[in-house]
Write an enzyme that holds these catalytic residues in place. Sequence first.
Site, short mmCIF file in Angstrom:
data_model
loop_
_atom_site.label_atom_id
_atom_site.label_comp_id
_atom_site.label_asym_id
_atom_site.label_seq_id
_atom_site.Cartn_x
_atom_site.Cartn_y
_atom_site.Cartn_z
N SER A 149 5.21 -7.56 -4.43
CA SER A 149 4.16 -8.23 -5.22
C SER A 149 4.30 -7.85 -6.69
O SER A 149 4.91 -6.83 -7.03
CB SER A 149 2.78 -7.78 -4.73
OG SER A 149 1.76 -8.22 -5.59
N TYR A 162 -3.61 -1.90 -1.95
CA TYR A 162 -2.59 -2.96 -1.91
C TYR A 162 -1.41 -2.57 -2.83
O TYR A 162 -0.25 -2.70 -2.46
CB TYR A 162 -3.23 -4.27 -2.35
CG TYR A 162 -2.34 -5.49 -2.30
CD1 TYR A 162 -2.03 -6.12 -1.10
CD2 TYR A 162 -1.81 -6.04 -3.47
CE1 TYR A 162 -1.23 -7.25 -1.07
CE2 TYR A 162 -1.02 -7.17 -3.45
CZ TYR A 162 -0.74 -7.78 -2.25
OH TYR A 162 0.06 -8.90 -2.23
#
Length: 276
Positions: A149, A162
């Site tokens: 990401s 995350y």
Amino acid sequence: MNVAENLRKHYSLEGKVVLITGAGGGICSEMARAVAGAGAEVALCDLNLDAVRAVLPTMQGAGHTAHRVDLRRVSEIEACVDEVLAAHGRIDGLVNGAGVSKRLGLLDVDEALYDAIMDVNLKAAFFMGQQVVRKAMRGRGGKIVNIASYNSTRICGGSSVYGCAKSGILGLTRSMAVEWGGFGIQANAIAPGFIETPLCRELKEDQARLSCIEDMTCCRRMAQPEELMGMTILLLSDASSYMTGQVYNVDGGALAGGTPWYFPTAYGAKQHAETE
Ligand SMILES: NC(=O)c1ccc[n+]([C@@H]2O[C@H](COP(=O)([O-])OP(=O)(O)OC[C@H]3O[C@@H](n4cnc5c(N)ncnc54)[C@H](O)[C@@H]3O)[C@@H](O)[C@H]2O)c1
């Protein structure tokens, strides 16, 4: 050999079997379609069996299968890999795509949320890779694509767990490349920026945050899932035979810097024209 034949030779996935986790979701359902379109048989794996079953009829080619797996449990990962091997006989490519996120301040995260996010985003990729290599790739080679990401490198507030998981994906990718390179296995990560899927819906619906994304992204917009497909096919095909241990950012230029204030494109274009 003409250009089209040459491209087909290098980028084709014909004869290959690719296991994709999170294949019921916005990005990985599109990956499943693209990988099938390039000629592979695809095993679509997800917690949501209805979602992966719904993707099957939208794919080109034959032989694709849907599998239910809860990636938080290593025992289910093992069973899933056995099921895919029983159905397809081999696994040449693995996409670790399943992911979950919940935006919450660092001080508000409890153990259950920490485990839920780490388990799906990082632990599952670790053990899925281990199982696939043990049972299918050791001795014959293969390709692993881990979905990282923008938050692997830069953090948006409320993404602490995350971000830890997605940073971990970069370390995991390097370890896979280092330890399994000798088996003819290449492992790389794709780090998407802001892609329009259910995971990012809340960002799209919040005008203030959407404007932020436009300002920090050179392309000045979120992306559609299909804009990750070129990199996916490249990393699963023979065209990437000497690429391993890397992260490829497909983020509209977000990591390049972005523009924190409005910068009129017309001025940039005029200035460029004047220097020619
Ligand atoms: N959408 C974005 O902007 C964006 C940006 C960067 C990275 N990513 C990453 O891309 C990947 C795909 O994201 P997406 O936007 O398509 O998300 P999505 O929510 O549309 O899809 C995620 C999929 O993972 C599955 N899943 C969740 N928990 C699971 C579990 N325990 N076991 C098995 N499957 C499970 C869900 O059922 C779902 O189908 C994720 O790894 C995500 O972190 C997304």
